[in-house]
Write a protein that holds these residues in place. Structure first.
Motif, PDB file in Angstrom:
ATOM      1  N   ASP A   1      51.128  38.925  29.140  1.00  0.00           N
ATOM      2  CA  ASP A   1      51.517  39.906  30.163  1.00  0.00           C
ATOM      3  C   ASP A   1      50.523  41.060  30.224  1.00  0.00           C
ATOM      4  O   ASP A   1      50.900  42.229  30.372  1.00  0.00           O
ATOM      5  N   LEU A   2      49.219  40.719  30.108  1.00  0.00           N
ATOM      6  CA  LEU A   2      48.149  41.710  30.068  1.00  0.00           C
ATOM      7  C   LEU A   2      47.561  41.921  31.463  1.00  0.00           C
ATOM      8  O   LEU A   2      47.760  41.100  32.369  1.00  0.00           O
ATOM      9  N   PRO A   3      46.811  43.015  31.663  1.00  0.00           N
ATOM     10  CA  PRO A   3      46.176  43.250  32.962  1.00  0.00           C
ATOM     11  C   PRO A   3      45.212  42.120  33.327  1.00  0.00           C
ATOM     12  O   PRO A   3      44.501  41.587  32.472  1.00  0.00           O
ATOM     13  N   ILE A   4      45.176  41.801  34.599  1.00  0.00           N
ATOM     14  CA  ILE A   4      44.321  40.737  35.124  1.00  0.00           C
ATOM     15  C   ILE A   4      43.131  41.376  35.836  1.00  0.00           C
ATOM     16  O   ILE A   4      43.318  42.311  36.624  1.00  0.00           O
ATOM     17  N   PRO A   5      41.896  40.916  35.587  1.00  0.00           N
ATOM     18  CA  PRO A   5      40.738  41.486  36.299  1.00  0.00           C
ATOM     19  C   PRO A   5      40.950  41.461  37.804  1.00  0.00           C
ATOM     20  O   PRO A   5      41.218  40.402  38.389  1.00  0.00           O
ATOM     21  N   ALA A   6      40.856  42.620  38.408  1.00  0.00           N
ATOM     22  CA  ALA A   6      41.175  42.734  39.831  1.00  0.00           C
ATOM     23  C   ALA A   6      40.155  43.612  40.543  1.00  0.00           C
ATOM     24  O   ALA A   6      39.418  44.375  39.929  1.00  0.00           O
ATOM     25  N   VAL A   7      40.139  43.483  41.865  1.00  0.00           N
ATOM     26  CA  VAL A   7      39.303  44.293  42.737  1.00  0.00           C
ATOM     27  C   VAL A   7      40.185  44.811  43.869  1.00  0.00           C
ATOM     28  O   VAL A   7      41.167  44.146  44.238  1.00  0.00           O
ATOM     29  N   THR A   8      39.865  45.967  44.394  1.00  0.00           N
ATOM     30  CA  THR A   8      40.612  46.483  45.535  1.00  0.00           C
ATOM     31  C   THR A   8      40.044  45.883  46.811  1.00  0.00           C
ATOM     32  O   THR A   8      38.850  46.019  47.106  1.00  0.00           O
ATOM     33  N   TRP A   9      40.885  45.190  47.554  1.00  0.00           N
ATOM     34  CA  TRP A   9      40.459  44.535  48.790  1.00  0.00           C
ATOM     35  C   TRP A   9      41.391  44.979  49.911  1.00  0.00           C
ATOM     36  O   TRP A   9      42.583  44.734  49.877  1.00  0.00           O
ATOM     37  N   ARG A  10      40.823  45.694  50.891  1.00  0.00           N
ATOM     38  CA  ARG A  10      41.593  46.224  52.017  1.00  0.00           C
ATOM     39  C   ARG A  10      42.764  47.080  51.529  1.00  0.00           C
ATOM     40  O   ARG A  10      43.881  47.007  52.046  1.00  0.00           O
ATOM     41  N   GLY A  11      42.466  47.879  50.504  1.00  0.00           N
ATOM     42  CA  GLY A  11      43.449  48.817  49.999  1.00  0.00           C
ATOM     43  C   GLY A  11      44.466  48.240  49.039  1.00  0.00           C
ATOM     44  O   GLY A  11      45.351  48.965  48.567  1.00  0.00           O
TER      45      GLY A  11
ATOM     46  N   ARG B   1      46.692  34.895  41.375  1.00  0.00           N
ATOM     47  CA  ARG B   1      46.506  35.958  42.372  1.00  0.00           C
ATOM     48  C   ARG B   1      47.710  36.887  42.404  1.00  0.00           C
ATOM     49  O   ARG B   1      47.570  38.103  42.520  1.00  0.00           O
ATOM     50  N   GLN B   2      48.921  36.316  42.311  1.00  0.00           N
ATOM     51  CA  GLN B   2      50.119  37.153  42.306  1.00  0.00           C
ATOM     52  C   GLN B   2      50.163  38.019  41.045  1.00  0.00           C
ATOM     53  O   GLN B   2      50.582  39.184  41.088  1.00  0.00           O
ATOM     54  N   ALA B   3      49.711  37.460  39.923  1.00  0.00           N
ATOM     55  CA  ALA B   3      49.686  38.229  38.675  1.00  0.00           C
ATOM     56  C   ALA B   3      48.716  39.397  38.779  1.00  0.00           C
ATOM     57  O   ALA B   3      48.989  40.494  38.264  1.00  0.00           O
ATOM     58  N   ALA B   4      47.574  39.193  39.458  1.00  0.00           N
ATOM     59  CA  ALA B   4      46.589  40.272  39.625  1.00  0.00           C
ATOM     60  C   ALA B   4      47.150  41.393  40.487  1.00  0.00           C
ATOM     61  O   ALA B   4      46.848  42.576  40.258  1.00  0.00           O
TER      62      ALA B   4
END
Length: 315
Positions: A110-120, A150-153
């Protein structure tokens, strides 16, 4: 406006059907009586930037150049390497196994998933994940869709740290635990703006003159016959007073007769910019400082916007 009227009269003399425009009297009598009276402040009546604003901004600009530039440029190079690697990765059983080995502990814990901000909104950082695992873009896309990554991110967006070293210090501590894959572009932009601020403020150059500087404009001085080394000098172009032999303004500028003297922070800023552009290119070349298409140097309007962004970022 006075110059435009004079030009209109001059061209009328060359016309095959002149309109009879008379020679402006200021051409023979002088222009002083046709201009507003001089003010006590002189020609430039723009209010100076307050010391309470300029001081901290200059400090932060110098800090970016001298303390953080190595970290930022190293991270930018690593980001470019990872991006190229991700684009070249092939889909293999080994790369798929590496991808799952990286992602499954994050999901299970249940750790943070590498993510990027896309369209806010947060989105899975597919390029970053592909780069560090050796998987292809298609593998990351297909597997994330099938297994719900993707949902986890979106629920648990996390950083995308680079493994580059952090050497810059702020208040006796590293200024970053790690630089993020997705902040490299914005940090590099802030660094370029900081260089502009340092050069413009500490030399007295006009903005157009700073934008017109090229790599190699400030060579290291050679020792004289006594072994003494002189000051760094900047060779560049002037624009406001550039005129051709007929008195017409030269928009491309002309080489300045007397070079600018560069103190250490200015030299450091130029050296940073020379690491960002090819040899002989403009220090503020558009294609080196902006991801959008364009030629020549960044415009002064663009630099004004970037200085405002730099102030907001530093604050």
């Amino acid at each position: 406006m006075l110059a435009s009227m004079t030009r209109l009269w001059a061209f009328d003399q060359l016309s095959s059907r002149p309109s009879g425009i008379g020679c402006p009297p200021r051409e023979t009598e002088g222009v002083d009586d046709y201009l507003p009276a001089a003010t006590a402040e002189g020609e430039n009546t723009t209010e100076a930037i307050a010391e309470q604003t300029m001081g901290p901004m200059l400090i932060w600009a110098i800090r970016m150049v001298e303390d953080f530039s190595d970290d930022i440029l190293t991270a930018w190079a690593e980001m470019e390497r990872l991006r190229a690697a991700a684009a070249a990765n092939k889909s293999t059983p080994a790369s798929l196994a590496s991808l799952k080995a990286f992602m499954e502990p994050l999901l299970a814990g249940d750790l943070p998933i590498p993510a990027v901000t896309w369209r806010g909104k947060p989105a899975l950082a597919r390029a970053y994940i592909a780069a560090i695992t050796g998987a292809s873009h298609n593998q990351v896309t297909a597997t994330s869709k099938r297994l719900g990554w993707r949902q986890a991110a979106v629920r648990r967006p996390g950083p995308c740290p680079l493994k580059t070293s952090v050497t810059g210090m702020l208040g006796g501590k590293p200024w970053r635990e790690a630089l993020d894959y997705h902040e490299c572009a914005s940090l590099t932009r802030q660094l370029g703006t900081a260089c502009f601020i340092v050069i413009a403020y500490l030399t007295g150059m006009r903005p157009e003159e700073v934008a017109g500087l090229r790599s190699g404009c400030c060579p290291d001085p050679e020792p004289d016959s006594k072994g003494q080394t002189g000051r760094h000098l900047i060779t560049g172009a002037v624009y406001k007073t550039a005129r051709d032999e007929k008195g017409n303004h030269r928009s491309e500028g002309e080489l300045r007769d007397v070079p600018w003297v560069a103190i250490a922070p200015v030299v450091n800023a130029i050296r940073v910019l020379e690491r960002m552009v090819p040899t002989g290119d403009l220090l503020f070349a558009h294609d080196a400082h902006d991801t959008r298409s364009g030629t020549g140097a960044l415009t002064i309007s663009t630099m004004g916007d970037r200085i405002e962004d730099f102030v907001a970022w530093a604050n």
